[in-house]
Write a protein that holds these residues in place. Structure first.
Motif, short mmCIF file in Angstrom:
data_model
loop_
_atom_site.label_atom_id
_atom_site.label_comp_id
_atom_site.label_asym_id
_atom_site.label_seq_id
_atom_site.Cartn_x
_atom_site.Cartn_y
_atom_site.Cartn_z
N ARG A 32 43.00 44.28 39.61
CA ARG A 32 43.77 43.37 38.75
C ARG A 32 42.92 42.75 37.64
O ARG A 32 43.25 42.87 36.46
N PHE A 33 41.81 42.11 38.04
CA PHE A 33 41.04 41.35 37.03
C PHE A 33 39.91 42.16 36.40
O PHE A 33 39.51 41.88 35.28
N ASN A 36 42.24 45.55 34.98
CA ASN A 36 43.57 45.25 34.38
C ASN A 36 44.55 46.40 34.67
O ASN A 36 45.33 46.78 33.80
#
Ligand SMILES: Cc1ncc(COP(=O)(O)OP(=O)(O)O)c(N)n1
Ligand SMILES: Cc1nc(C(=O)O)sc1CCOP(=O)(O)O
Ligand SMILES: [Mg+2]
Length: 355
Positions: A32-33, A36
Motif C-alpha cells: 500500500r504505502f 502504491n
C-alpha cells in the motif's frame, strides 16, 4: 483430547493466528504505502480478513484463556537474523515466510478442532503464496529506487582496453564513492559491451552500487544491469520500459524544464540535466547553464524529490555553482576519468555533495 492438550492446541492456534495476521499486515503495508499498489494491497487485505474470519470460528474466550505470553519460553529464544533487516525487501521476505509457516501450523493443528476452519486456512495459504510472491518480485524495483534516492555521484565510464582494466576502474569508482556507474561506449562492439555490462553489474551487486548501461536496453536486460540511460532521440521511455519491465531503472537526458516534466510523466526513474558547462567528453552547440538547474531543482524538489543529475563539464572547480543552483546530484566523466587519482577525485566530489 485431555484438557491440557486442548489448551496447548488453542495456545498454538492463538499464537500462530497472531503471527499470520501480523505478517499479512506487514506485507499489506508495503504494497500500500511502499508500492502504491492498490490491487496487491487489496489482495493481502482480503486474505487477512478471510484468515480473521476463519480464526473467529474458534471461541474467542478459549483462545484468550489459553494465551500465556509471559510464560512463553519461545519469547526468550531469539536468532540474530530476526533482528537484522537492512532493507524493506528483507522485511517483506521475513513476513512472507512467517505468514506461510503460521498458516500451515493453524491448518495442521486446526484439523483436530475445526476441519472447516482448517480448510479455509489452507485455501488462504495458497492465496498468500501467490500474493507474497507477487510482492517479493516487485522488491528489486524498490531496492533500486531506494538506492537511486540516496545517490549523489554518478560516473560515466567507457569499456576500457580490456576486462581487467574495466574491472579495476569500476571497482575504484565505487570505492571512491560513486553511487551509480554508467557504461557509455559508442565505439566497442556488442560482444565487448555485453561482457563489460555483465562485469559491471556483478561488481555493483557486490558493493551495493547501481550499474546502468547507456543507450542499449537490450544489453542492460541481458546483463541483468540495474537499468538503461536513453537520450531524447533514442528509444522512448515507454519502449525501454517494455523491454526492461517494471523492476529496472530508466534514465532520460533532458535539456529543458519541459523535457524534465515530460520525463517524469513518461515513467523515467531519473533524469540527466545538461549540458551545464562545456566539458571534455562531448561537445554541444548550446549549454543550459545553471539557470535550468535552478528551474529543475525548484520543480523536482516539489515533485516528491524526483532524482535529477546535473551533467556536462562538471568539475571540482565549478561544483559550487551546481550546488548553489540547488543540485546535490551530479553525473561526470572527465572530472574523474582524467584525474591523476580517479578514486580520490570521486571521493572529493562525493564529500562536497554530501555536505
Ligand atoms: C546521466 C546521463 N545523462 C545524460 C546522458 C546523455 O545521454 P544522451 O543524450 O543519450 O547522449 P549519449 O550519452 O548517448 O551520447 C547520459 N549518457 N547519462
Ligand atoms: C554524455 C553527456 N551527456 C550530456 C548531456 O548534457 O546530456 S553532457 C555529457 C558529457 C559528460 O561528460 P563530462 O563530465 O566529461 O562533461
Ligand atoms: Mg544516448
Amino acid at each position: 483430547m485431555t484438557d491440557e492438550s486442548l489448551r496447548a492446541t488453542y495456545r498454538i492456534l492463538d499464537a500462530s493466528a497472531n503471527r499470520a495476521l501480523e505478517g499479512l499486515r506487514t506485507m499489506e503495508e508495503f504494497a500500500r504505502f511502499g508500492l502504491n499498489d492498490g490491487d496487491l494491497s487489496g489482495q493481502l487485505k482480503s486474505i487477512r480478513h478471510a484468515v480473521t474470519a476463519a480464526i473467529e470460528r474458534l471461541p474467542r474466550e478459549l483462545r484468550l484463556s489459553a494465551r500465556d505470553t509471559p510464560g512463553d519460553v519461545g519469547t526468550l529464544i531469539g536468532e540474530a537474523s530476526e533482528y537484522h533487516r537492512a532493507t524493506a525487501s528483507d522485511v517483506v521476505a521475513a513476513a512472507a515466510s512467517r505468514t506461510a509457516q503460521s498458516l500451515r501450523v493453524i491448518e495442521e493443528y486446526g484439523k483436530m478442532i475445526d476441519p472447516v476452519m482448517a480448510t479455509e486456512i489452507e485455501r488462504n495459504r495458497y492465496r498468500c503464496y501467490t500474493a507474497a510472491s507477487q510482492l517479493e518480485l516487485r522488491m528489486p524495483a524498490q531496492r533500486r529506487r531506494e538506492r537511486l534516492m540516496t545517490s549523489l555521484l554518478y560516473v560515466l565510464t567507457d569499456a576500457g582496453p580490456d576486462e581487467p582494466t574495466f574491472q579495476a576502474t569500476v571497482t575504484e569508482l565505487y570505492q571512491g564513492g560513486a553511487d551509480v556507474v554508467q557504461l557509455r561506449d559508442h565505439k566497442v562492439d556488442d560482444r565487448t559491451l555485453i561482457a563489460r555490462a555483465m562485469q559491471g553489474t556483478q561488481i555493483a551487486a557486490q558493493v551495493g552500487g547501481l550499474f546502468i548501461v547507456n543507450d542499449r536496453a537490450d544489453i542492460a536486460l541481458a546483463a541483468g544491469a540495474d537499468g538503461v540511460h536513453v537520450g531524447q532521440d533514442e528509444l522512448p521511455v515507454s519502449v525501454a520500459r517494455r523491454i526492461l519491465g517494471p523492476n529496472r531503472l530508466i534514465g532520460l537526458s533532458t535539456h529543458s524544464i519541459q523535457q524534465a516534466r515530460e520525463a517524469r510523466s513518461s515513467g523515467a526513474d531519473y533524469i540527466g540535466c545538461g549540458p551545464v558547462f562545456s566539458g571534455r567528453t562531448k561537445s554541444f552547440d548550446d549549454y543550459v547553464g545553471t539557470d535550468l538547474l535552478r528551474e529543475v531543482s525548484k520543480w523536482s524538489l516539489g515533485a516528491d524529490r524526483y532524482p535529477a543529475f546535473a551533467i556536462g563539464g562538471i568539475e571540482a572547480s565549478n561544483l559550487d555553482q551546481v550546488i548553489e543552483a540547488g543540485f546535490r546530484r551530479i553525473a561526470v566523466t572527465g572530472a574523474v576519468r582524467d584525474a591523476a587519482d580517479p578514486a580520490a577525485a570521486a571521493r572529493e566530489l562525493k564529500q562536497r555533495l554530501a555536505r
